[in-house]
Design an enzyme around this catalytic site. Sequence first.
Site, PDB file in Angstrom:
ATOM      1  N   PRO A   1       0.800  -1.295  -0.098  1.00  0.00           N
ATOM      2  CA  PRO A   1      -0.005   0.146   0.015  1.00  0.00           C
ATOM      3  C   PRO A   1       0.717   1.175   0.074  1.00  0.00           C
ATOM      4  O   PRO A   1       1.747   1.380   0.632  1.00  0.00           O
ATOM      5  CB  PRO A   1      -0.778  -0.205   1.268  1.00  0.00           C
ATOM      6  CG  PRO A   1      -0.157  -1.059   2.039  1.00  0.00           C
ATOM      7  CD  PRO A   1       0.659  -1.883   1.115  1.00  0.00           C
TER       8      PRO A   1
ATOM      9  N   LYS B   1       2.279   6.688   5.388  1.00  0.00           N
ATOM     10  CA  LYS B   1       1.736   5.459   4.949  1.00  0.00           C
ATOM     11  C   LYS B   1       1.080   4.723   6.533  1.00  0.00           C
ATOM     12  O   LYS B   1       0.822   3.561   6.812  1.00  0.00           O
ATOM     13  CB  LYS B   1       2.845   4.308   4.429  1.00  0.00           C
ATOM     14  CG  LYS B   1       3.210   4.897   3.294  1.00  0.00           C
ATOM     15  CD  LYS B   1       4.065   3.621   2.601  1.00  0.00           C
ATOM     16  CE  LYS B   1       4.602   4.239   1.369  1.00  0.00           C
ATOM     17  NZ  LYS B   1       5.908   3.251   0.771  1.00  0.00           N
TER      18      LYS B   1
END
Length: 275
Positions: A2, A53
Site C-alpha cells: 500500500p 503510510k
Amino acid sequence: MPEGPEIHRAANKVRKALEGKVIEGIEITLPRYSDKTSDFLGKTVQKVEARGKAMLIHFDSFVMYSHNQLYGRWTVNLKDTPAKKWNRSLRIALTTDTHACRLWSATDILMMEPWELSGHPYLEKLGPDVVIPETTVADLVVHMNQKKFQRRRLKSLLLDQGFFAGIGNYLRSEILFTSNLHPERTISSLNEKEKNTLAQQALFLSRQSYEVPGITVDLELYEQLRSLGQSRGRSRHWVFTRDDSPCHRCGELILHTRPGKRRLDYCPQCQPAHS
Ligand SMILES: [Zn+2]
C-alpha cells in the site's frame, strides 16, 4: 504494497465507521497489549487520519498508531458480518454499534500518548503528504530545495518518506515518467521548471490514484486500452510493470531496473539521462 493513496482510502473507510462512535467491542491479539481492552471499551473515537503510510486513531487519552508495512490490511464490515476467512492474522478488531473494523497482519502497532506523536521516529521525519489537499506545489518545491536533498538521486529520494510522504514503488516510476526525469538525476541537476513539474506530477498522480483507485495513466487512455481488451493491470500505468512494452507516448521499449531490489521502470527516450 500500500502507498499513500491506498492508506488514505483505507483511513476513509475506517473514519466513516469509527469517527464519533463508541467502541463497544474489542479484540486484541498482540501480546503486549492484551491487557489493554479496558482502555478502548466505552471510549469515543475522536479522529481517524492517515499520515504518510501510517494510520492514527485518536481517542481522548491515547492514540493508536499503525503502519501496515508490506502485509497489513484493514477491513471494515457491518458488525454482524462474519470476519473474512483468509491467510492473515487478526491483530485488533474494534466494534461499534454498527460496524467492525479489523486490522490484519500488521506488526507495527503502538498505543501512544498524544504528546508522543511528535517524537515518533516515523512520524517525525515525514515530508509533506502528497495525497492531502492542503499540500501545494510550492510546499514541495521549498521542501526539495533543502540542502540535504541536493545530491540525492531521484530513484532513492522518491521512496524516502522524509522527502514526499506517501510515495512507494508504482508512484515513483509513474511520477518520474510524467515528469520526463531520468531516475539517476539528482535534485541539484534540476532547473526550476523541472522542479515544478516534479512537484505538480507528484501531487497530480497521487491524488488521481486516490480518487480513481490505482490508475495513474490519463483516464481517457485507460478507457481506450480497456476497450481494446487489455486487462486492468496492463492498462493502469504509464511504465510501471510495462517493461519490454512500447511507451504510450513515444513507442520506445520501457526498461526495467531494480535499484535497492525494488522495481523501477522507465522510458529511455521520454526520460533522458541529461536535460
Ligand atoms: Zn517514451
